[in-house]
Design a protein around this motif. Structure first.
Motif, mmCIF file in Angstrom:
data_model
loop_
_atom_site.group_PDB
_atom_site.id
_atom_site.type_symbol
_atom_site.label_atom_id
_atom_site.label_comp_id
_atom_site.label_asym_id
_atom_site.label_seq_id
_atom_site.Cartn_x
_atom_site.Cartn_y
_atom_site.Cartn_z
ATOM 1 N N LEU A 274 72.570 10.804 1.335
ATOM 2 C CA LEU A 274 71.573 11.210 0.095
ATOM 3 C C LEU A 274 71.989 10.810 -1.103
ATOM 4 O O LEU A 274 71.437 10.000 -1.373
ATOM 5 N N HIS A 275 73.024 12.334 -0.864
ATOM 6 C CA HIS A 275 73.353 12.002 -2.681
ATOM 7 C C HIS A 275 74.761 10.910 -2.701
ATOM 8 O O HIS A 275 74.583 10.995 -3.930
ATOM 9 N N SER A 276 75.312 10.671 -1.747
ATOM 10 C CA SER A 276 76.227 9.275 -2.120
ATOM 11 C C SER A 276 75.754 8.063 -2.267
ATOM 12 O O SER A 276 76.097 7.558 -3.132
ATOM 13 N N TYR A 277 74.519 8.032 -1.360
ATOM 14 C CA TYR A 277 73.505 6.744 -2.236
ATOM 15 C C TYR A 277 73.245 7.054 -3.774
ATOM 16 O O TYR A 277 73.419 5.896 -4.254
ATOM 17 N N LEU A 278 72.790 8.338 -3.480
ATOM 18 C CA LEU A 278 71.808 8.104 -5.033
ATOM 19 C C LEU A 278 72.664 8.599 -6.413
ATOM 20 O O LEU A 278 72.773 7.929 -7.011
ATOM 21 N N GLY A 279 73.706 9.318 -5.701
ATOM 22 C CA GLY A 279 74.735 9.313 -7.247
ATOM 23 C C GLY A 279 75.358 7.632 -7.276
ATOM 24 O O GLY A 279 76.107 7.302 -8.610
ATOM 25 N N LEU A 280 75.844 7.050 -6.053
ATOM 26 C CA LEU A 280 76.590 5.916 -6.329
ATOM 27 C C LEU A 280 75.060 4.563 -7.341
ATOM 28 O O LEU A 280 75.505 3.929 -8.418
ATOM 29 N N ALA A 281 74.131 5.192 -6.679
ATOM 30 C CA ALA A 281 72.693 4.005 -7.245
ATOM 31 C C ALA A 281 72.936 4.477 -9.279
ATOM 32 O O ALA A 281 72.520 3.731 -10.243
ATOM 33 N N GLY A 282 73.015 5.596 -9.350
ATOM 34 C CA GLY A 282 72.658 6.438 -10.493
ATOM 35 C C GLY A 282 74.242 6.064 -11.209
ATOM 36 O O GLY A 282 73.381 5.575 -12.386
ATOM 37 N N LEU A 283 75.301 6.040 -10.551
ATOM 38 C CA LEU A 283 76.516 5.122 -11.240
ATOM 39 C C LEU A 283 76.225 3.607 -11.637
ATOM 40 O O LEU A 283 76.680 3.051 -12.994
ATOM 41 N N SER A 284 75.607 3.356 -10.926
ATOM 42 C CA SER A 284 75.161 1.188 -10.805
ATOM 43 C C SER A 284 74.245 1.424 -12.005
ATOM 44 O O SER A 284 74.966 0.290 -13.387
ATOM 45 N N LEU A 285 73.488 2.396 -12.616
ATOM 46 C CA LEU A 285 72.489 2.550 -13.306
ATOM 47 C C LEU A 285 73.011 2.374 -15.007
ATOM 48 O O LEU A 285 72.788 1.496 -15.598
ATOM 49 N N MET A 286 74.487 2.678 -14.847
ATOM 50 C CA MET A 286 75.279 3.221 -15.911
ATOM 51 C C MET A 286 76.812 1.735 -16.165
ATOM 52 O O MET A 286 77.048 1.900 -16.800
ATOM 53 N N ASP A 287 75.954 0.969 -14.867
ATOM 54 C CA ASP A 287 77.624 -0.611 -15.223
ATOM 55 C C ASP A 287 78.427 0.321 -14.930
ATOM 56 O O ASP A 287 79.573 -0.448 -15.197
ATOM 57 N N GLU A 288 78.681 1.219 -14.170
ATOM 58 C CA GLU A 288 79.944 1.338 -13.192
ATOM 59 C C GLU A 288 80.143 0.098 -12.675
ATOM 60 O O GLU A 288 79.617 -0.645 -12.206
ATOM 61 N N PRO A 289 81.562 -0.483 -13.286
ATOM 62 C CA PRO A 289 82.611 -1.178 -12.560
ATOM 63 C C PRO A 289 82.544 -1.142 -11.000
ATOM 64 O O PRO A 289 82.635 -0.539 -10.956
ATOM 65 N N GLY A 290 82.364 -2.308 -10.568
ATOM 66 C CA GLY A 290 82.810 -2.659 -9.480
ATOM 67 C C GLY A 290 81.352 -2.707 -7.911
ATOM 68 O O GLY A 290 81.393 -3.006 -7.092
ATOM 69 N N LEU A 291 80.022 -1.698 -9.090
ATOM 70 C CA LEU A 291 79.315 -1.324 -8.199
ATOM 71 C C LEU A 291 78.221 -2.531 -8.738
ATOM 72 O O LEU A 291 77.771 -2.942 -9.779
ATOM 73 N N GLN A 292 77.359 -3.107 -7.032
ATOM 74 C CA GLN A 292 76.013 -4.193 -7.754
ATOM 75 C C GLN A 292 74.990 -3.530 -8.822
ATOM 76 O O GLN A 292 74.843 -2.199 -8.746
ATOM 77 N N PRO A 293 75.113 -4.348 -10.018
ATOM 78 C CA PRO A 293 73.737 -4.105 -10.751
ATOM 79 C C PRO A 293 72.054 -3.452 -10.204
ATOM 80 O O PRO A 293 71.556 -3.784 -9.079
ATOM 81 N N LEU A 294 71.459 -2.601 -10.299
ATOM 82 C CA LEU A 294 71.167 -2.311 -9.757
ATOM 83 C C LEU A 294 69.436 -2.666 -10.597
ATOM 84 O O LEU A 294 69.198 -2.235 -10.893
ATOM 85 N N ASP A 295 68.170 -3.102 -9.430
ATOM 86 C CA ASP A 295 67.046 -2.605 -10.217
ATOM 87 C C ASP A 295 66.429 -1.189 -10.203
ATOM 88 O O ASP A 295 66.054 -1.240 -8.609
ATOM 89 N N ALA A 296 65.713 -1.071 -11.334
ATOM 90 C CA ALA A 296 65.646 0.523 -11.127
ATOM 91 C C ALA A 296 64.386 0.894 -10.536
ATOM 92 O O ALA A 296 63.857 2.189 -9.639
ATOM 93 N N ALA A 297 63.282 -0.347 -10.762
ATOM 94 C CA ALA A 297 61.995 -0.259 -10.233
ATOM 95 C C ALA A 297 62.111 0.028 -8.369
ATOM 96 O O ALA A 297 61.392 0.791 -8.380
ATOM 97 N N LEU A 298 62.564 -1.255 -8.067
ATOM 98 C CA LEU A 298 62.547 -0.967 -6.915
ATOM 99 C C LEU A 298 63.538 -0.325 -6.115
ATOM 100 O O LEU A 298 63.614 -0.103 -4.205
ATOM 101 N N ASN A 299 64.597 0.451 -6.267
ATOM 102 C CA ASN A 299 65.457 1.165 -6.163
ATOM 103 C C ASN A 299 66.104 -0.138 -5.238
ATOM 104 O O ASN A 299 66.989 0.567 -3.847
#
Length: 317
Positions: A274-299
């Motif tokens: 849970l924390h691994s995914y949500l931590g990565l999702a939070g990084l994605s929202l901040m445009d972390e290099p190497g991560l897929q851009p996230l749609d915030a509403a549908l997660n």
């Protein structure tokens, strides 16, 4: 039909058989779970499925059976706990399946608004303390409902735009034409149900959750998972740029386990999915290099969201 949807596991009951009246083969307590229905649809989109094997009418009938008189949703068909988590799941399911006709949107919106506390954010239900997780569920629900500005509007040629755009450049659009009388989202509210003052109070509450990372409530410890719950809320409120993103990033990365990988809720804490995914999702929202851009509403990733729009286009073709 009222039992239909997705379960958490195939071990919980018989497979749905649409040829049987009222799913007569089902066990008496073989019900779908609203969170499993949302997460199953999201996972299918992530995997690139076209949802053609999903019996949408049955899923929506099951969803309707889970709505309570106050507008909230239970986890199961029979009355059980009902709170903001399940309201969000219902909105996400309706948005994914492109059909809001089986639920009462007005009472749902009123339930969400009644759950706003004196602090300006949202609790799990009316009269309850506001919390980062329930605030995301409320904000995202209003956003998907079209009741929170900036929110989805049905522009013309939206499908053409989404199918020709790159994943990283997609904005949230409703996948139907504003002139289409057949569009299930055409009757959604188009005005912001929160005043400017209420929006600013909500933004302020979310921004004040940042210490280094975010906490979920005042006077609580920071936690990796809130990099998504609060980060996504601020993203939907057009306020994420006001956060010290470098501090959030540093905190999330400090929660990595150097031995087995993954992220825990705190530094030196055991990692978990849970924390691994949500931590990565939070990084994605901040445009972390190497991560897929996230749609915030549908997660889900923006790539998965673009795929959803293409799938919905085939349903109306």
């Amino acid at each position: 039909m009222q039992q239909c949807g997705f379960r958490g596991s195939s071990a919980n009951g018989e497979a749905f058989n649409p040829s049987m009246p009222d799913n007569a083969t089902a066990a008496p307590h073989d019900w779908s779970h609203i969170a499993a229905t949302y997460s199953s649809l999201a996972m299918l989109l992530i995997l690139g499925d076209d949802l053609s094997r999903v019996n949408r009418a049955s899923v929506l009938a099951g969803l309707a059976a889970q709505q309570r008189a106050d507008g909230s949703f239970s986890a199961h068909m029979v009355p059980s706990e009902s709170d903001m988590r399940f309201a969000y799941c219902a909105c996400a399911v309706c948005y994914i399946l492109d059909d809001w006709s089986t639920i009462n949107k007005d009472t749902l919106i009123q339930y969400i608004l009644k759950s706003r506390s004196y602090e300006g954010a949202f609790g799990q239900g009316p009269g309850l303390e506001c919390h980062g997780g329930s605030t995301f569920c409320a904000v995202a629900s209003l956003y998907l409902l079209g009741a929170l500005a900036p929110s989805p509007r049905p522009p013309s040629a939206a499908i053409a735009q989404c199918t020709s755009s790159s994943d990283s450049s997609l904005d949230r659009v409703s996948p139907c034409s504003s002139s289409s009388s057949e569009c299930p989202t055409a009757s959604l509210p188009v005005s912001d149900v929160l005043s400017d003052k209420q929006i600013k109070q909500l933004q302020r509450w979310c921004l004040r959750r940042q210490q280094v990372g975010y906490n979920g409530r005042p006077n609580k410890d920071v936690d990796t998972c809130y990099s998504f719950w609060l980060g996504a809320s601020l993203k939907l409120l057009d306020s994420l740029e006001l956060v010290d993103q470098q501090c959030v990033r540093s905190y999330v990365l400090s929660c990595q386990c150097k031995f087995v990988g993954g992220l825990g809720k705190w530094p030196s804490h055991h990692p978990d999915p849970l924390h691994s995914y949500l931590g990565l999702a939070g990084l994605s929202l901040m445009d972390e290099p190497g991560l897929q851009p996230l749609d915030a509403a549908l997660n889900v990733s923006q790539r998965s969201y673009a795929h959803l729009l293409r799938v919905q286009a085939t349903w109306r073709a």
